[in-house]
Scaffold this motif. Structure first.
Motif, PDB file in Angstrom:
ATOM      1  N   GLU A  79      36.834 -41.995  23.897  1.00  0.00           N
ATOM      2  CA  GLU A  79      36.726 -41.302  22.614  1.00  0.00           C
ATOM      3  C   GLU A  79      37.460 -39.969  22.646  1.00  0.00           C
ATOM      4  O   GLU A  79      38.151 -39.605  21.689  1.00  0.00           O
ATOM      5  CB  GLU A  79      35.259 -41.086  22.247  1.00  0.00           C
ATOM      6  CG  GLU A  79      34.529 -42.341  21.846  1.00  0.00           C
ATOM      7  CD  GLU A  79      33.039 -42.135  21.654  1.00  0.00           C
ATOM      8  OE1 GLU A  79      32.551 -40.993  21.828  1.00  0.00           O
ATOM      9  OE2 GLU A  79      32.343 -43.118  21.337  1.00  0.00           O
ATOM     10  N   GLU A  80      37.319 -39.228  23.747  1.00  0.00           N
ATOM     11  CA  GLU A  80      38.020 -37.957  23.873  1.00  0.00           C
ATOM     12  C   GLU A  80      39.531 -38.167  23.870  1.00  0.00           C
ATOM     13  O   GLU A  80      40.262 -37.400  23.246  1.00  0.00           O
ATOM     14  CB  GLU A  80      37.589 -37.242  25.156  1.00  0.00           C
ATOM     15  CG  GLU A  80      36.176 -36.721  25.109  1.00  0.00           C
ATOM     16  CD  GLU A  80      35.690 -36.191  26.441  1.00  0.00           C
ATOM     17  OE1 GLU A  80      36.444 -36.266  27.435  1.00  0.00           O
ATOM     18  OE2 GLU A  80      34.556 -35.688  26.489  1.00  0.00           O
ATOM     19  N   LEU A  84      42.259 -36.714  21.200  1.00  0.00           N
ATOM     20  CA  LEU A  84      43.448 -35.969  21.607  1.00  0.00           C
ATOM     21  C   LEU A  84      44.715 -36.610  21.065  1.00  0.00           C
ATOM     22  O   LEU A  84      45.632 -35.916  20.615  1.00  0.00           O
ATOM     23  CB  LEU A  84      43.516 -35.871  23.132  1.00  0.00           C
ATOM     24  CG  LEU A  84      42.516 -34.917  23.777  1.00  0.00           C
ATOM     25  CD1 LEU A  84      42.600 -35.017  25.299  1.00  0.00           C
ATOM     26  CD2 LEU A  84      42.766 -33.491  23.332  1.00  0.00           C
ATOM     27  N   GLN A  85      44.791 -37.942  21.093  1.00  0.00           N
ATOM     28  CA  GLN A  85      45.961 -38.635  20.558  1.00  0.00           C
ATOM     29  C   GLN A  85      46.087 -38.405  19.060  1.00  0.00           C
ATOM     30  O   GLN A  85      47.183 -38.224  18.537  1.00  0.00           O
ATOM     31  CB  GLN A  85      45.890 -40.122  20.857  1.00  0.00           C
ATOM     32  CG  GLN A  85      46.239 -40.478  22.268  1.00  0.00           C
ATOM     33  CD  GLN A  85      46.175 -41.975  22.508  1.00  0.00           C
ATOM     34  OE1 GLN A  85      45.787 -42.748  21.637  1.00  0.00           O
ATOM     35  NE2 GLN A  85      46.541 -42.393  23.709  1.00  0.00           N
ATOM     36  N   THR A  86      44.947 -38.413  18.360  1.00  0.00           N
ATOM     37  CA  THR A  86      44.962 -38.186  16.918  1.00  0.00           C
ATOM     38  C   THR A  86      45.474 -36.785  16.615  1.00  0.00           C
ATOM     39  O   THR A  86      46.262 -36.591  15.691  1.00  0.00           O
ATOM     40  CB  THR A  86      43.558 -38.383  16.334  1.00  0.00           C
ATOM     41  OG1 THR A  86      43.094 -39.688  16.665  1.00  0.00           O
ATOM     42  CG2 THR A  86      43.557 -38.218  14.827  1.00  0.00           C
TER      43      THR A  86
END
Length: 160
Positions: A79-80, A84-86
């Motif tokens: 999820e983290e 971060l990718q988003t």
């Protein structure tokens, strides 16, 4: 059947129940600690703690055990990483730093040119690209890339 047999039967049943309860606590602890850590000494000590101290050992284990399982930690890490990718995918104007959508050609705030349009398919392309990844046309206005161009001669697949 005499009186001692009548007394020994419930005691044996009670002893078997206590032994089964003790064994189930030890097995549950072993399975639980294996789902929470890969550290073998920790797994061994937690299981030994419950095996030796019984119910007080289980209470101590419940106080000291890691909060999350390995699967929960893995899901949290995923999820983290997704967050971060988003955040990295959010495009910003290089001039004013404001958010812009990926398909914007010009920044609506400072009017900086962000992208160019493909001469063939009209899709937005980054300024540094020299080839349209959608249709293969050269952005500089020349012919399409030789790797993507159709062969001029027909029929022959191999070298002549």
């Amino acid at each position: 059947m005499d009186l001692t047999d009548l007394i020994l039967l419930p005691i044996a049943f009670l002893g078997a129940t206590v032994a089964a309860f003790w064994l189930s606590m030890v097995i549950w602890t072993f399975r639980d600690i294996r789902s929470r850590t890969r550290d073998l000494p920790t797994q061994f000590l937690a299981t030994l703690l419950v095996a030796v101290l019984n119910v007080p050992g289980l209470l101590i284990y419940l106080i000291l055990r890691p909060r999350e399982t390995l699967a929960e930690a893995y899901e949290r890490a995923l999820e983290e990483e997704l967050i971060l990718q988003t955040l990295e995918e959010i495009e910003q104007c290089p001039a004013c730093g404001r958010r812009v959508k990926a398909e914007f050609i010009v920044c609506p705030y400072c009017h900086t040119r962000l992208k160019q349009r493909c001469p063939r398919c009209q899709r937005p392309l980054r300024l540094e690209w020299t080839l349209c990844p959608y249709c293969g046309v050269s952005v500089s206005g020349a012919a399409p890339s030789p790797a993507l161009a159709a062969p001029a001669r027909g029929g022959s697949a191999g070298p002549e």
